[in-house]
Design an enzyme around this catalytic site. Structure first.
Site, PDB file in Angstrom:
ATOM      1  N   ALA A   1       0.828  -1.204   0.000  1.00 21.35           N
ATOM      2  CA  ALA A   1       0.000   0.000   0.000  1.00 21.35           C
ATOM      3  C   ALA A   1       0.863   1.255   0.000  1.00 21.35           C
ATOM      4  CB  ALA A   1      -0.930  -0.010   1.212  1.00 21.35           C
ATOM      5  N   TYR A   2       1.945   1.220   0.746  1.00 20.95           N
ATOM      6  CA  TYR A   2       2.876   2.354   0.767  1.00 20.95           C
ATOM      7  C   TYR A   2       3.420   2.602  -0.638  1.00 20.95           C
ATOM      8  CZ  TYR A   2       7.024   5.100   2.062  1.00 20.95           C
ATOM      9  OH  TYR A   2       7.987   6.071   2.161  1.00 20.95           O
TER      10      TYR A   2
END
Length: 267
Positions: free
Chosen positions: A171-172
């Site tokens: 997600a980062y």
């Protein structure tokens, strides 16, 4: 393995300040890359406005810069709050009367995990701080540059994780890749006005965030150093040097770029 860089340029004087005469706004300036950038930008001749959530740390960095002969102010700023971002940018104008350059450095991270184990709340938090936050900051910064200096430059702090897949931080990496796209779009939109927008993509850098990841996943710094041709992690000032150059007039024909600053990891 030794994590310490072979060189630390924090005290190296510049023959001619890269940012002399400019007013710079920096988010996430209380520690890590942001604090290193604040110190470096001031050393390179800029008047700086430091923004972050942690007021005590902001005050300490600001006082360090002043003690070294630089010009600095600070403002509390939460990237999850659009009004807070706009207020910090307006504080820059109130204090210095203009805005020339901005470094959108602030970001957050969540515990490393495969995609199916990332909590939805963590995904939402990453979106709010790492993508929506820079979006809101750029909007305020562009308006301020347009209304005062007329032309200027913005650098967004992305990540080498935006250029290569990372199953531990999916997600980062996704938010940082989206930030690269936003950077390119802004460069196209505002280039005709003389506002340049670029991004940097740091590799392994010795920040609190990286040390937290190493505590969660012991040995991750050593693993990445092994994968890096220079065989070491970066000092935060080395990342700040790249941002300073892109913000300076010496990079006057560069816009829309995402510059890897990763010791060759992405080669």
């Amino acid at each position: 393995m030794n994590h310490t860089p072979t060189t630390d340029t924090t005290t190296t004087p510049a023959a001619v300040g890269l940012l002399a005469g400019k007013v710079a706004f920096i988010t996430g300036a209380s520690r890590g890359i942001g604090a290193a950038a604040a110190r470096l930008f001031a050393q390179e001749g800029a008047q700086v406005l430091l923004a972050a959530r942690t007021t005590d740390q902001l005050k300490a960095v600001t006082e360090d810069i002043r003690a070294a002969g630089g010009t600095a102010e600070y403002a509390a700023c939460d990237l999850a709050d659009g009004a807070s971002i706009r207020a910090a940018v307006h504080h820059t104008l109130d204090r210095y009367g203009r805005l020339d350059v901005a470094f959108n450095n602030a970001a957050t991270i969540v515990p490393p995990a495969p995609m199916d184990r990332v909590a939805e709340a963590d995904l939402d938090h990453l979106y709010t701080v790492n993508l929506k936050g820079p979006w809101l900051a750029m909007t305020a910064e562009i308006a301020a540059i347009r209304a005062t200096a007329g032309t200027g430059a913005i650098v967004n702090n992305s990540s080498i994780g935006s250029l290569i897949g990372n199953p531990a931080l999916p997600a980062y990496g996704a938010m940082k890749r989206a930030l690269n796209s936003l950077t390119e779009s802004a460069a196209i939109s505002y280039g005709p006005e003389g506002i340049r927008v670029n991004a940097i993509a740091p590799g392994t850098t010795l920040t609190d965030m990286m040390y937290m990841w190493d505590q969660h996943s012991p040995g991750i710094i050593d693993q990445y150093n092994t994968r890096t041709p220079l065989r070491r992690a970066a000092h935060p000032t080395e990342i700040a040097q790249a941002a300073a150059w892109l913000l300076s007039d010496r990079a006057s024909y560069i816009t829309g770029a995402t510059l890897p600053v990763d010791g060759g990891m992405h080669t």
